[in-house]
Write a protein that holds these residues in place. Structure first.
Motif, PDB file in Angstrom:
ATOM      1  N   ASP A  19       0.855  -1.187   0.000  1.00  0.00           N
ATOM      2  CA  ASP A  19       0.000   0.000   0.000  1.00  0.00           C
ATOM      3  C   ASP A  19       0.890   1.237   0.000  1.00  0.00           C
ATOM      4  OD1 ASP A  19      -1.970   1.837   0.134  1.00  0.00           O
ATOM      5  OD2 ASP A  19      -2.831   1.166   2.031  1.00  0.00           O
ATOM      6  N   LEU A  20       1.445   1.533  -1.160  1.00  0.00           N
ATOM      7  CA  LEU A  20       2.385   2.648  -1.260  1.00  0.00           C
ATOM      8  C   LEU A  20       1.697   4.005  -1.185  1.00  0.00           C
ATOM      9  CD1 LEU A  20       4.700   1.233  -4.094  1.00  0.00           C
ATOM     10  CD2 LEU A  20       4.885   0.946  -1.618  1.00  0.00           C
ATOM     11  N   GLU A  21       0.389   4.016  -1.399  1.00  0.00           N
ATOM     12  CA  GLU A  21      -0.329   5.291  -1.321  1.00  0.00           C
ATOM     13  C   GLU A  21      -0.336   5.858   0.098  1.00  0.00           C
ATOM     14  OE1 GLU A  21      -2.014   6.984  -4.183  1.00  0.00           O
ATOM     15  OE2 GLU A  21      -0.439   5.699  -4.994  1.00  0.00           O
ATOM     16  N   ARG A  22       0.044   5.051   1.075  1.00  0.00           N
ATOM     17  CA  ARG A  22       0.205   5.591   2.432  1.00  0.00           C
ATOM     18  C   ARG A  22       1.391   6.551   2.486  1.00  0.00           C
ATOM     19  NH1 ARG A  22       0.027   0.140   6.181  1.00  0.00           N
ATOM     20  NH2 ARG A  22      -1.631  -0.968   5.067  1.00  0.00           N
ATOM     21  N   LEU A  23       2.306   6.388   1.533  1.00  0.00           N
ATOM     22  CA  LEU A  23       3.532   7.178   1.545  1.00  0.00           C
ATOM     23  C   LEU A  23       3.499   8.348   0.573  1.00  0.00           C
ATOM     24  CD1 LEU A  23       6.111   4.248   1.620  1.00  0.00           C
ATOM     25  CD2 LEU A  23       5.167   5.509   3.556  1.00  0.00           C
ATOM     26  N   ALA A  24       2.838   8.158  -0.577  1.00  0.00           N
ATOM     27  CA  ALA A  24       2.849   9.196  -1.606  1.00  0.00           C
ATOM     28  C   ALA A  24       1.680   8.979  -2.552  1.00  0.00           C
ATOM     29  CB  ALA A  24       4.175   9.184  -2.372  1.00  0.00           C
ATOM     30  N   TYR A  25       1.469   9.944  -3.426  1.00  0.00           N
ATOM     31  CA  TYR A  25       0.377   9.877  -4.388  1.00  0.00           C
ATOM     32  C   TYR A  25       0.929   9.475  -5.753  1.00  0.00           C
ATOM     33  CZ  TYR A  25      -3.343  11.390  -7.536  1.00  0.00           C
ATOM     34  OH  TYR A  25      -4.309  11.426  -8.505  1.00  0.00           O
ATOM     35  N   GLY A  26       0.201   8.592  -6.452  1.00  0.00           N
ATOM     36  CA  GLY A  26       0.596   8.208  -7.812  1.00  0.00           C
ATOM     37  C   GLY A  26       1.634   7.118  -7.863  1.00  0.00           C
ATOM     38  N   THR A  27       1.582   6.184  -6.923  1.00  0.00           N
ATOM     39  CA  THR A  27       2.530   5.073  -6.885  1.00  0.00           C
ATOM     40  C   THR A  27       1.968   3.892  -7.677  1.00  0.00           C
ATOM     41  OG1 THR A  27       1.529   4.123  -4.910  1.00  0.00           O
ATOM     42  CG2 THR A  27       3.233   5.804  -4.581  1.00  0.00           C
ATOM     43  N   ALA A  28       2.727   2.799  -7.684  1.00  0.00           N
ATOM     44  CA  ALA A  28       2.292   1.601  -8.417  1.00  0.00           C
ATOM     45  C   ALA A  28       0.952   1.095  -7.918  1.00  0.00           C
ATOM     46  CB  ALA A  28       3.346   0.504  -8.295  1.00  0.00           C
ATOM     47  N   SER A  29       0.772   1.084  -6.607  1.00  0.00           N
ATOM     48  CA  SER A  29      -0.484   0.562  -6.064  1.00  0.00           C
ATOM     49  C   SER A  29      -1.648   1.506  -6.332  1.00  0.00           C
ATOM     50  CB  SER A  29      -0.352   0.293  -4.560  1.00  0.00           C
ATOM     51  OG  SER A  29       0.027   1.471  -3.869  1.00  0.00           O
ATOM     52  N   GLY A  30      -1.348   2.748  -6.719  1.00  0.00           N
ATOM     53  CA  GLY A  30      -2.398   3.666  -7.109  1.00  0.00           C
ATOM     54  C   GLY A  30      -2.699   3.621  -8.596  1.00  0.00           C
ATOM     55  N   HIS A  31      -1.743   3.148  -9.379  1.00  0.00           N
ATOM     56  CA  HIS A  31      -1.904   3.110 -10.832  1.00  0.00           C
ATOM     57  C   HIS A  31      -2.584   1.830 -11.323  1.00  0.00           C
ATOM     58  CE1 HIS A  31       0.012   6.685 -12.335  1.00  0.00           C
ATOM     59  NE2 HIS A  31       1.125   6.467 -11.666  1.00  0.00           N
ATOM     60  N   TYR A  32      -2.142   0.683 -10.815  1.00  0.00           N
ATOM     61  CA  TYR A  32      -2.457  -0.591 -11.447  1.00  0.00           C
ATOM     62  C   TYR A  32      -3.262  -1.520 -10.550  1.00  0.00           C
ATOM     63  CZ  TYR A  32       1.306   0.974 -14.523  1.00  0.00           C
ATOM     64  OH  TYR A  32       2.081   1.709 -15.379  1.00  0.00           O
ATOM     65  N   PHE A  33      -4.084  -2.351 -11.204  1.00  0.00           N
ATOM     66  CA  PHE A  33      -4.744  -3.440 -10.493  1.00  0.00           C
ATOM     67  C   PHE A  33      -3.683  -4.383  -9.933  1.00  0.00           C
ATOM     68  CE2 PHE A  33      -8.169  -2.374 -13.581  1.00  0.00           C
ATOM     69  CZ  PHE A  33      -9.235  -2.225 -12.691  1.00  0.00           C
ATOM     70  N   PRO A  34      -3.977  -5.057  -8.821  1.00  0.00           N
ATOM     71  CA  PRO A  34      -3.046  -6.069  -8.320  1.00  0.00           C
ATOM     72  C   PRO A  34      -2.767  -7.128  -9.396  1.00  0.00           C
ATOM     73  CG  PRO A  34      -4.717  -5.584  -6.664  1.00  0.00           C
ATOM     74  CD  PRO A  34      -5.135  -4.868  -7.923  1.00  0.00           C
ATOM     75  N   GLY A  35      -1.503  -7.445  -9.564  1.00  0.00           N
ATOM     76  CA  GLY A  35      -1.097  -8.427 -10.564  1.00  0.00           C
ATOM     77  C   GLY A  35      -0.626  -7.830 -11.867  1.00  0.00           C
ATOM     78  N   ASP A  36      -0.834  -6.507 -12.043  1.00  0.00           N
ATOM     79  CA  ASP A  36      -0.417  -5.839 -13.268  1.00  0.00           C
ATOM     80  C   ASP A  36       0.829  -4.994 -13.034  1.00  0.00           C
ATOM     81  OD1 ASP A  36      -1.922  -6.565 -15.463  1.00  0.00           O
ATOM     82  OD2 ASP A  36      -3.565  -5.212 -14.996  1.00  0.00           O
TER      83      ASP A  36
END
Length: 975
Positions: free
Chosen positions: A784-801
């Protein structure tokens, strides 16, 4: 009101496979082999007993006779089972007597669907039926590359093209300059405008053939080969047509970008025929941004232009009004029996009329009228006769003349007249086209001959000897900027120098070290005085210092080149300093990178800062990250305010990249070895001290008990988050995992010679437990990288992508390279065996030809590596060009133990457990080494004191020298 929703991934969570869909409706003993299933209404129609999952049911449901039969059982779920060309039919639990006619049709469709993917021959060529539907955007496409080696700026100016199964796609000249138009569409299946490279045949005023209309053909197939494609069509009216496509290598005095097609029309009838060909395309626009903001602008700034030779119509072009768009001038011409085309049309609307692209209204007569605005469509017409049982050649040349990269300083029009005029003279010569084609094939044979392998697996041999070297070559000049779905305007990335890590060995074997120097220097020219680098560049760089890993990829390329060629003087090569008129040596450039990444741009733990991101573009963890110039400005303000000397750390609380720490360790280590070679003892002593400090810091601060961290986090005063990427980091997005894990931390801790044997063994447990999937090793667990910053991998992509838990194959090949290195070095044979097993598991999911085992699930290109696998669906997802091919090449070098240096060939093979032996031909510096590797037993074997090496039949110790003054050297190694 009761409204319910179901997303695709929710459905897959319930029914991840066709087997899962069927198992609750049919006896599971009937569900064998590959299964295809389709829900129609609330009933299921399925076919089992296939070689693999393929769309048989879709073919069945489009056959009226079969649909009529199934409708007789429409109240039931229907299952057809194929066993040895015998079909059984179950409606629900009841078996029915199947009419022979129905059974034969089902077998026919099953066989047809199972052959949709085609096959690979011993040359690694992909051969498939063009009349069947495509499997995926990348599955049936080819890549083409020009050859400007020996001319100015080959990195930027080498032309490139993409060709699909019908010849469609587009073609680029220098940098991102489209010669023919790309397709600005969300459909990845369309790289270029559909009219590109297409042609019609007309007889007696009737369209009898269109190259993109397979429904009217009797048959046809495509062969995608290395750097050329051949498409064959067989019409119902007695024509056999072949279309061969490649890029013409640079010839002095000719345009720098020329793509050619030879269309051979064979008349199989016993009567002469009078025919006409109409060839179409659309030139690319130089005003590419207008396609997004003002498409009309892109059309009104240009007009059509015709070129006459000796008062005869000879070529077609486009003329742009803005002066800044005149430096590139596109053209097309057609030659048949020594004559050019007869007529043209410059207006797409006038050509198509009220018809369609398949059946244009005004195909029979091209109006030869100019068009005062775009798009730059062209149709060229040529009438010809072909005698009974004879054939005729029509050659088409599409290209561009450019002021950039050419030796001539003449204005574009004069240059255009000279170069296109020279081409028009050449193409009417009967041997010109064949000579160019032979030259293309000869160059690639020479390039790929560096390493030829013969193992127990023919498909592996075909791939390693033919397709893998070509993808590595293609990417060396194209970087990540152009392939089937990469049709935007991405530039060459600094970190893509990794491609040269692999391709330089092939170039050196061709005795062309100057080319390697020239390419590496292009990267060095993009390093700033302080030591940060441009993230992207073509003719000028951009995004300076935004990705902290960029500059750290340079030293390994320099080190590999010098150890390969012995050209230590390369360190004295003068390089530009980016955004400056100053110059410095390559050695000084490496020093600047080390000082910046190791002393200045560091965090509280003494590791390199993450900046916007490192190699992982989506690992943006600081919203207040700084680019290079901004950081440099703040740094000098700090020095002035505090009276500090240059070289002290930049004060900050930003995140640090542990992967960059390992890259820095490698950079320092390689530069240390180079410093010792040139006897720079003072700097070598400094580097040794720095190397010790970095490795000590890695063990004390980055090792978290079960894994190396991926990032160190410094800005939380309460200590809520202090690191990312190991047990207990508090950032897991998976409730079943206490922490997050990143594959690159494992790989680069080994590649940098930092991880201990105990640490390697410890890291394998979470890798196998959390990163290992059927699709391969995930880049990372869910975080859950969005806890740290905005626009990270976990904010961009579905899990597994992609970067959010996808199998990033570039990273997995870094891992396999690391695994083989570690397997050779660790003391424990059990651990070494475990590492080689994991390596083989991963290679089995990356080697492209493996996609033919299950093409409708895997969907990758069978000749080229795609970038990643979706870890939930197993789909091989594009783009095609990525670092996967280059690191796969390096993995294979490691597997076969081929470390070529100035000292000779160091042989330390680590064959996979499934391999018993390997015969290798290595050509370098005019000498051919025939190397035979044999295992003393099946399964796991590695080099030890008991290993026997023979050189020309005599036992030998140490590296195999390269200066034996022999043309052929025989080497045997028994492991």
């Amino acid at each position: 009101m009761n409204i319910q929703r179901q997303t695709a991934r929710e459905f897959l969570g319930i029914f991840p496979s066709n087997y899962d869909i069927c198992k609750d409706r049919f006896d599971q003993e009937l569900l064998k082999g590959g299964i295809d299933a389709q829900i129609a209404g609330d009933k299921l129609i399925a076919v089992s007993g296939l070689k693999f999952q393929c769309p048989v049911v879709a073919l069945i449901l489009n056959d009226r006779l079969l649909v009529s039969y199934i409708n007789g059982y429409k109240d039931y779920d229907n299952l057809f089972i194929i066993e040895n060309d015998f079909v059984r039919h179950f409606s629900g639990s009841k078996e029915n007597q199947l009419p022979a006619e129905i059974a034969l049709k089902i077998i026919y469709y099953a066989n047809r669907a199972q052959n949709f993917g085609g096959r690979l021959n011993e040359k690694g060529e992909h051969i498939f039926d063009i009349t069947v539907p495509p499997i995926s955007p990348h599955f049936a496409v080819n890549l083409l590359l020009g050859n400007r080696i020996g001319y100015e700026y080959p990195l930027q100016t080498t032309p490139k093209a993409v060709v699909d199964w019908l010849g469609r796609g587009s073609f680029r000249s220098h940098s991102a300059t489209q010669v023919t138009a790309a397709r600005w569409d969300m459909r990845p299946e369309e790289n270029g405008n559909p009219v590109n490279r297409q042609f019609y045949i007309i007889e007696d005023g009737k369209r009898i053939f269109y190259s993109a209309d397979v429904n009217t053909l009797e048959g046809g197939h495509c062969i995608h080969s290395q750097n050329h494609t051949v498409i064959t069509y067989k019409t119902k009216c007695g024509l056999e047509i072949t279309n061969t496509i490649f890029i013409v290598p640079q010839i002095k005095g000719l345009p720098q970008a020329i793509e050619t097609q030879r269309i051979v029309v064979k008349n199989t009838l016993n009567q002469d025929r009078n025919l006409k060909i109409v060839f179409t395309g659309i030139f690319g626009t130089p005003a590419e941004q207008a396609l997004v903001t003002d498409v009309v602008y892109s059309t009104v700034i240009m007009e059509s232009e015709t070129i006459y030779k000796d008062n005869k119509l000879a070529a077609f072009s486009s003329h742009y009004y803005p002066s800044y768009f005149k430096e590139d001038k596109r053209f097309v011409t057609l030659s048949c029996q020594g004559q050019y085309f007869d007529e043209f049309c410059a207006d797409y609307t006038a050509f198509v009329g009220k018809g369609s692209i398949e059946y244009p209204q005004n195909l029979n007569f091209l109006n030869c009228k100019h068009n005062t605005k775009g798009p730059a469509f062209f149709a060229l017409g040529k009438s010809f006769g072909v005698k009974a049982n004879d054939e005729i050649n029509i050659d088409v040349y599409t290209g561009a003349v450019s002021c950039k990269g050419n030796e001539s300083e003449e204005k574009i029009n004069q240059l255009f007249d000279e170069q296109v005029g020279a081409l028009l003279d050449e193409i009417i010569k009967p041997d010109f086209w064949c000579a160019m084609f032979d030259k293309v094939k000869a160059f690639y044979r020479n390039f790929s001959s560096y390493l030829q392998v013969n193992t127990d697996e023919p498909n592996l041999n075909a791939y390693l000897n033919n397709n893998l070297p070509f993808q590595t070559l293609y990417q060396t000049f194209v970087s990540r900027s152009f392939a089937q779905t990469q049709k935007g305007f991405r530039e060459i990335g600094f970190r893509e120098i990794q491609d040269i890590y692999a391709s330089m060995y092939y170039m050196a074997a061709m005795d062309n070290p100057q080319l390697i120097r020239e390419l590496v220097t292009q990267w060095a020219n993009n390093v700033y005085e302080m030591g940060y680098a441009n993230h992207n560049f073509f003719w000028k760089g951009k995004e300076p210092g935004i990705c902290s890993d960029d500059g750290l990829w340079l030293a390994p390329a320099v080190y590999r080149y010098i150890t390969l060629t012995g050209d230590i003087d390369f360190l004295n090569q003068e390089c530009k300093i980016a955004a400056s008129d100053k110059r410095r040596t390559l050695y000084q450039t490496l020093k600047a990178i080390i000082q910046y990444s190791g002393e200045i741009s560091i965090g509280k733990n003494g590791f390199p800062l993450l900046d916007r991101s490192d190699w992982n573009d989506c690992l943006k963890l600081d919203d207040n990250w700084l680019d290079g110039p901004t950081k440099e400005k703040l740094y000098y303000e700090q020095l002035k305010a505090k009276g500090q000397p240059y070289g002290v750390p930049f004060e900050n609380d930003l995140c640090e990249s542990v992967m960059n720490l390992f890259l820095l360790i490698i950079t320092v280590d390689y530069t240390l070895q180079l410093a010792r070679k040139i006897n720079d003892q003072e700097y070598a002593q400094y580097l040794q001290s720095l190397l010790n400090r970095l490795r000590e810091g890695a063990h004390k601060k980055a090792w978290k008990g079960d894994f190396f961290a991926r990032v160190m986090i410094n800005r939380f005063e309460d200590g809520k988050y202090t690191y990312l990427g190991a047990k207990g980091d508090g950032l897991s997005n998976d409730p079943n995992i206490d922490g997050t894990y990143f594959l690159n931390s494992f790989s680069w801790s080994i590649l940098s010679q930092t991880a201990t044997e105990d640490q390697i063994k410890t890291m394998l447990d979470p890798i196998k437990k959390y990163l290992m999937t059927e699709a391969g090793l995930k880049l990372n667990t869910l975080a859950d990288l969005e806890r740290l910053a905005y626009g990270t991998a976990s904010g961009h992509y579905f899990p597994g992508d992609r970067e959010n838990g996808g199998v990033f194959k570039h990273a997995t090949m870094m891992a396999t390279c690391a695994m083989l290195q570690a397997a050779k070095q660790v003391k424990s044979e059990e651990l070494a065996n475990e590492l080689t097993e994991l390596c083989e598991y991963m290679l089995d999911r990356v080697l492209p030809y493996k996609t033919l085992k299950n093409p409708f699930v895997l969907k990758g290109n069978p000749r080229f590596c795609t970038q990643y696998n979706n870890s939930q669906t197993n789909e091989n997802v594009g783009p095609i060009v990525s670092g996967t091919a280059s690191w796969l090449t390096l993995t294979l070098f490691e597997m076969f133990g081929l470390n070529v240096t100035t000292e000779g060939i160091e042989l330390n093979p680590m064959l996979l457990k499934s391999m018993d032996n390997a015969d290798i031909t290595l050509k370098i510096r005019g000498c051919q080494f025939d190397i035979t590797i044999k295992k003393s037993k099946k399964g796991f074997c590695r080099v030890s004191d008991a290993t026997i090496i023979k050189l020309n039949g005599k036992e030998h110790k140490g590296a195999i020298p390269l200066d034996l003054n022999q043309k052929n050297i025989r080497v045997e190694i028994l492991v």
